[in-house]
Design an enzyme around this catalytic site. Structure first.
Site, short mmCIF file in Angstrom:
data_model
loop_
_atom_site.label_atom_id
_atom_site.label_comp_id
_atom_site.label_asym_id
_atom_site.label_seq_id
_atom_site.Cartn_x
_atom_site.Cartn_y
_atom_site.Cartn_z
N GLU A 49 -0.39 13.32 4.20
CA GLU A 49 -1.39 12.70 3.18
C GLU A 49 -2.80 12.71 3.76
O GLU A 49 -3.84 12.90 2.94
CB GLU A 49 -1.09 11.29 2.76
CG GLU A 49 0.15 10.97 1.98
CD GLU A 49 1.38 11.02 2.73
OE1 GLU A 49 1.64 11.03 3.90
OE2 GLU A 49 2.41 10.52 2.32
N PHE A 111 8.91 -3.37 0.00
CA PHE A 111 8.97 -1.93 0.48
C PHE A 111 7.72 -1.11 0.23
O PHE A 111 7.49 -0.85 -0.99
CB PHE A 111 10.26 -1.41 0.06
CG PHE A 111 10.65 0.03 0.64
CD1 PHE A 111 10.62 0.28 1.84
CD2 PHE A 111 10.76 0.95 -0.35
CE1 PHE A 111 10.91 1.38 2.45
CE2 PHE A 111 10.68 2.64 0.43
CZ PHE A 111 11.02 2.56 1.69
N GLN A 112 7.24 -0.40 1.40
CA GLN A 112 6.18 0.37 1.29
C GLN A 112 5.03 -0.33 0.49
O GLN A 112 4.28 0.49 -0.31
CB GLN A 112 6.50 1.75 0.66
CG GLN A 112 7.42 2.63 1.38
CD GLN A 112 7.41 4.14 0.92
OE1 GLN A 112 7.32 4.21 -0.18
NE2 GLN A 112 7.80 4.95 1.85
N LYS A 161 2.85 0.72 -9.72
CA LYS A 161 3.83 1.30 -10.38
C LYS A 161 4.12 0.79 -11.94
O LYS A 161 4.07 1.74 -12.90
CB LYS A 161 5.15 1.47 -9.75
CG LYS A 161 6.26 2.31 -10.06
CD LYS A 161 7.52 2.10 -9.29
CE LYS A 161 8.67 2.83 -9.76
NZ LYS A 161 8.88 4.41 -9.45
N MET A 478 -14.18 18.43 25.56
CA MET A 478 -15.37 17.67 25.48
C MET A 478 -15.26 16.41 26.29
O MET A 478 -16.23 16.11 26.95
CB MET A 478 -15.81 17.37 23.99
CG MET A 478 -17.13 16.68 23.77
SD MET A 478 -18.41 17.68 24.51
CE MET A 478 -18.95 18.38 22.86
#
Lengths: 565, 158
Positions: A49, A111-112, A161, A478
Site C-alpha cells: 500500500e 479486526f483490522q 464498509k 549518506m
C-alpha cells in the site's frame, strides 16, 4: 436511481476525471473492488500500500492531476501513512481512500480496525470519516477540491464498509461550498508594486525558487521574470526542474549540498526573492546567518509558510503564476529604467561568475573505479530530453540534484521534505503509468532500492519500462558519510554486508538486469538498458566511500562549506 | 504574553482534536479552552487562552485559519471585550470559618450552590483575575476541590 456507497464513490471519481487509481484490495474495500470493473477507471495493483500511495504521488507530480490510491482498513491504512506524509511535506495533491470497519464496530478494536483519521490528522491537508451515505458525494467532491486548490496536499477519506453497501439516490453536487476554506489566488497589487520598487533599488538580488513553483506550473512566468531582470536564480531540491539548470542565470541548488556559488550569492545578497519556497533547515543552515544582508520578499500561496522560519520584509500571498505575471507587468511599466538596473547589477554578476569559476560543482574523476557522479552525468547525456527522473533518498539523490542538470518542469520527482527512502521506484511506476511513452528513470542506492523492490513485480506485470540505476556502494552512504566526518569513521550499522545480485533479482521478477563494475562499462550498460524493452535494472558498483561534496555541516551557516573531504 | 483567541469552527466531529492537535504538534501552549455550539448549531465557538511572542501568535493565527473547519479567528488582545469565567469551589467550612466564607461569597457576589455540615460549594463568575482573587482568599480555609471553565469572551458594542 439509487446507488450503493461504493458505486457513488466510483461515480464521483469518474466525474472528477480520474482515469487511473493505484491500490491494494482487502476486506473492507471488497465492495469497491467488486464494482470497479463497471467503471472506466484503470486500477494498478501494487505490491504494497505504501507503494500505491507513492505511485499516485508520482502520477500527480508528473501530470499535475490529483493522484488516487485505495487501501483496506487496519494494516492497509497504516501502510499508506509514509506515502501520505511524503506527499504532505512536498505539497502533492492526492486523495487516499481507505476502507473502515462497519460503523457499529468502530471503536470496538474490531479486526483490522485502526483510527486512521486520528493517525493521519497531522499529515493530511484534511481528512474525512464518512458516517452517513448522504454525505459521501459531497465529501468526495470536497476532497478533490481541497487536494488540488490552494497549497496542494493529500486528503484522506475513510469509508466504512456498511456505508459502501447502503444505497441512496445519487446526486453529484455542482459546486463546493466551504465557508472555512477560501485560498487566496490573486496577489495584492500594492504588495507587487512594492516588490517591484525593491527590485529596482537592489544591487545584489537573488531569486530563490522552491517546489511551490512546480506545483503552480509557474516555470514560464518565472523564466520571463528572471530574464527581464537578469537576476540569478537558485533553486531548492524540489524547485530544480522548474528553472533550466544550464541557463546562464542558474546557480543550481542552494543549501546543505548546494553549490558554493549559490550559497555565497544568498549570503551576500541584498535582496532575496523567495518564490514558493519555505526556508527549510536543509536550505538555510544556521538560520541567523541566512541571507543576513538581504531584504526578503516571500511569495507563497500558503500564508503559514511566510515568517514561519525567517523574518520577511515583504510578503505576497497568492498563486505564483498570478504574482509573477503581475510582477513582470509592474517591471514592464518601469522598462525605461530596466537597462540601467541591469547595468548596475553587472559587478554582482561578475562576483558570482568569479565564485563559479573558483569553485565549480565538480568531482575527482577516475579510470579505475566508477564514480557515482560520472554515472549521473552519463545517464543525463544518454537519456531523452523529456525523460522523467525519480530518486530515492541519500547520496545518490544529492548527486542527481548536483549533476543531472534538469531542464523541464515536472521531470524530477524526489522526496524532499520527508526524505523517504523507497519513494523513487513506486513514484517512477506512477509516472510511467501517466506517460507510457516517455523514458522514466529511477536513480537509486542499494539501500533505498531494497525498501520497495517488490514493485519490480508491478512494473513487469503492467509492462512498465522503468529503467532503474542502482548506485551500489554496499553502504547506507549518506549516514556513512556523516559517520566518517562527524563520528570518527565509526560505521555503526551502515555496512550492507550481504552483497545482493541485482541482475538475478531483476531476472527473478521477469525483468532484465545489467551490471557494471568498471568506468568503461558505464555507457555501454546505460545504452543497453535504454534499448531493452520493459523494466531494467542497471547496477553500478561505485566507489564505496565517495562523499557528497560540498557540504554545510549541520548547524553551520551556508557560507561555511566543506568543499572536499 | 497572554492572548485570548476566539475561533469559530464547523460543528463537526473531530474539530476539537484538529485544533488541539495543531497546538500540541507545533509546540504551542494552551492555557485554557472552552467549546460549545453557537446560535447557529452548525458552528461552534472555541475560546482559547494561549501565550507566546508576536511571531508565535502570528503562526497560531495563520495555522488556525489554515484548518479547513475554521470559519473565523479573532485575537481579542488589545481590543475592547468582555471576559467571563466560572469556577466551582468546594471549600471546607468548619465552625470557625463558615461565617468568613459567607462574607467572601457576599463581597464577590458568588453563590452557595451546595451545603454540608463541613463544606460549602461556591459558584463564582467573573473575569479570571477576580476568580484568582477569590481563590486566594479561600485557600487558607482549605479548598477541597476546584473546577474552572476557562474564560469565554465577547467584543464590546455592536
Amino acid at each position: 436511481m439509487k446507488k450503493t456507497g461504493s458505486q457513488i464513490l466510483l461515480e464521483c471519481l469518474q466525474r472528477e476525471g480520474v482515469d487511473t487509481v493505484f491500490g491494494y484490495p482487502g476486506g473492507t474495500v471488497i465492495n469497491i473492488y467488486h464494482d470497479l470493473a463497471d467503471y472506466p477507471i484503470r486500477h494498478i495493483l501494487t505490491r504494497h500500500e505504501q507503494a500505491a500511495v507513492h505511485a499516485a504521488d508520482g502520477y500527480a507530480r508528473t501530470t499535475g492531476k490529483v493522484g488516487v490510491a485505495i487501501a483496506t482498513s487496519g494494516p492497509g491504512a497504516t501502510n499508506t501513512v509514509t506515502g501520505i506524509a511524503t506527499a504532505y511535506m512536498d505539497s502533492v495533491p492526492l486523495v487516499v481512500i481507505t476502507g473502515q470497519v462497519p460503523t457499529p464496530l468502530i471503536g470496538n478494536d474490531a479486526f483490522q480496525e485502526v483510527d486512521i483519521i486520528g493517525i493521519t490528522r497531522s499529515i493530511t491537508k484534511h481528512n474525512y470519516l464518512v458516517q452517513d451515505i448522504q454525505d459521501l458525494a459531497r465529501i468526495v467532491k470536497q476532497a478533490f477540491y481541497i487536494a488540488r486548490t490552494g497549497r496542494p496536499g493529500p486528503v484522506l477519506i475513510d469509508l466504512p464498509k456498511d456505508v459502501q453497501i447502503q444505497s441512496t439516490p445519487f446526486e453529484y453536487p455542482d459546486k463546493v461550498e466551504m465557508r472555512g476554506y477560501k485560498p487566496t489566488y490573486s496577489g495584492n497589487l500594492r504588495q507587487v508594486e512594492k516588490a517591484a520598487n525593491l527590485i529596482m533599488t537592489a544591487r545584489k538580488p537573488v531569486i530563490y525558487v522552491g517546489g511551490g513553483a512546480s506545483g503552480a506550473d509557474a516555470s514560464e512566468e518565472l523564466l520571463a521574470f528572471a530574464e527581464m531582470t537578469r537576476i540569478p536564480v537558485t533553486t531548492t531540491l524540489l524547485g530544480m526542474a522548474v528553472f533550466p539548470q544550464r541557463h546562464t542565470q542558474s546557480l543550481g541548488m542552494l543549501g546543505m549540498h548546494g553549490t558554493y556559488y549559490a550559497n555565497m550569492a544568498v549570503t551576500n545578497a541584498d535582496l532575496l526573492i523567495a518564490v514558493g519556497s519555505r526556508f527549510d533547515d536543509r536550505v538555510t543552515g544556521k538560520i541567523s546567518s541566512f541571507a543576513p544582508h538581504a531584504k526578503i520578499i516571500h511569495i507563497d500561496i500558503d500564508p503559514t509558510s511566510i515568517k514561519k522560519n525567517v523574518r520577511v520584509d515583504l510578503p505576497i500571498v497568492g498563486d505564483l503564476k498570478d504574482v509573477l505575471k503581475k510582477l513582470a507587468d509592474a517591471l514592464e511599466k518601469r522598462s525605461d529604467q530596466l537597462p540601467a538596473l541591469i547595468d548596475t547589477m553587472e559587478p554582482w554578476r561578475e562576483e558570482i561568475d568569479a565564485w563559479k569559476r573558483g569553485y565549480p560543482m565538480t568531482y575527482q574523476s577516475s579510470d579505475s573505479v566508477i564514480k557515482p557522479q560520472y554515472v549521473i552525468e552519463q545517464l543525463r547525456e544518454l537519456c531523452s530530453e523529456d525523460a522523467i527522473v525519480t530518486t530515492e533518498v541519500g547520496q545518490h539523490q544529492m548527486w542527481t540534484a548536483q549533476f543531472f542538470a534538469f531542464s523541464r518542469p515536472r521531470t524530477f520527482l524526489t522526496s524532499g521534505g520527508l526524505g523517504t527512502m523507497g519513494y523513487g521506484l513506486p513514484a517512477a511506476l506512477g509516472a510511467q503509468v501517466a506517460f507510457p511513452d516517455r523514458q522514466v528513470i529511477d536513480i537509486s542506492g542499494d539501500g533505498s532500492f531494497q525498501m520497495n523492490s517488490q514493485e519490480l513485480a508491478t512494473l513487469v506485470q503492467y509492462g512498465l519500462p522503468v529503467k532503474i540505476a542502482i548506485l551500489n556502494n554496499q553502504y547506507l552512504g549518506m549516514v556513512r558519510q556523516w559517520q566518517e566526518l562527524f563520528f570518527d569513521r565509526h560505521y555503526s550499522q551502515t555496512r550492507m554486508e550481504l552483497p545482493i545480485d541485482f541482475v538475478k533479482l531483476a531476472e527473478a521478477y521477469g525483468a532484465t538486469g545489467f551490471s557494471a563494475s568498471r568506468p568503461d562499462q558505464v555507457r555501454e550498460v546505460i545504452r543497453k538498458a535504454f534499448e531493452t524493452p520493459g523494466p531494467v535494472i542497471m547496477e553500478f558498483k561505485v566507489d564505496r566511500e565517495e562523499n557528497v561534496m560540498p557540504m554545510v555541516p549541520a548547524g553551520a551557516a551556508i557560507n561555511e562549506m566543506v568543499l572536499a573531504s | 504574553m497572554k492572548h485570548t483567541i476566539s475561533v469559530l469552527v464547523e460543528n463537526e466531529f473531530g474539530v476539537l482534536t484538529r485544533v488541539a492537535g495543531l497546538f500540541s504538534g507545533r509546540g504551542f501552549n494552551i492555557e485554557s479552552l472552552s467549546v460549545a455550539p453557537t446560535l447557529d448549531p452548525s458552528a461552534s465557538r472555541m475560546t482559547i487562552v494561549t501565550s507566546g511572542d508576536d511571531r508565535i501568535l502570528e503562526q497560531i493565527n495563520k495555522q488556525l485559519n489554515k484548518l479547513i473547519d475554521t470559519i473565523k479567528v479573532t485575537d481579542f488582545t488589545g481590543q475592547d471585550y468582555v471576559e467571563r469565567e466560572m469556577a466551582l469551589v468546594k471549600v471546607t467550612a468548619e465552625e470557625d470559618t463558615r461565617a468568613e466564607v459567607l462574607r467572601i461569597v457576599d463581597i464577590f457576589r458568588a453563590k452557595v450552590v451546595d451545603v454540608t455540615a463541613r463544606s460549602y460549594t461556591l459558584e463564582i463568575t467573573g473575569a479570571p483575575t477576580k476568580l484568582n482573587a477569590v481563590i486566594d482568599l479561600l485557600r487558607p480555609m482549605g479548598i477541597k476541590e476546584l473546577v474552572r471553565s476557562g474564560p469565554v469572551v465577547m467584543g464590546r458594542g455592536l
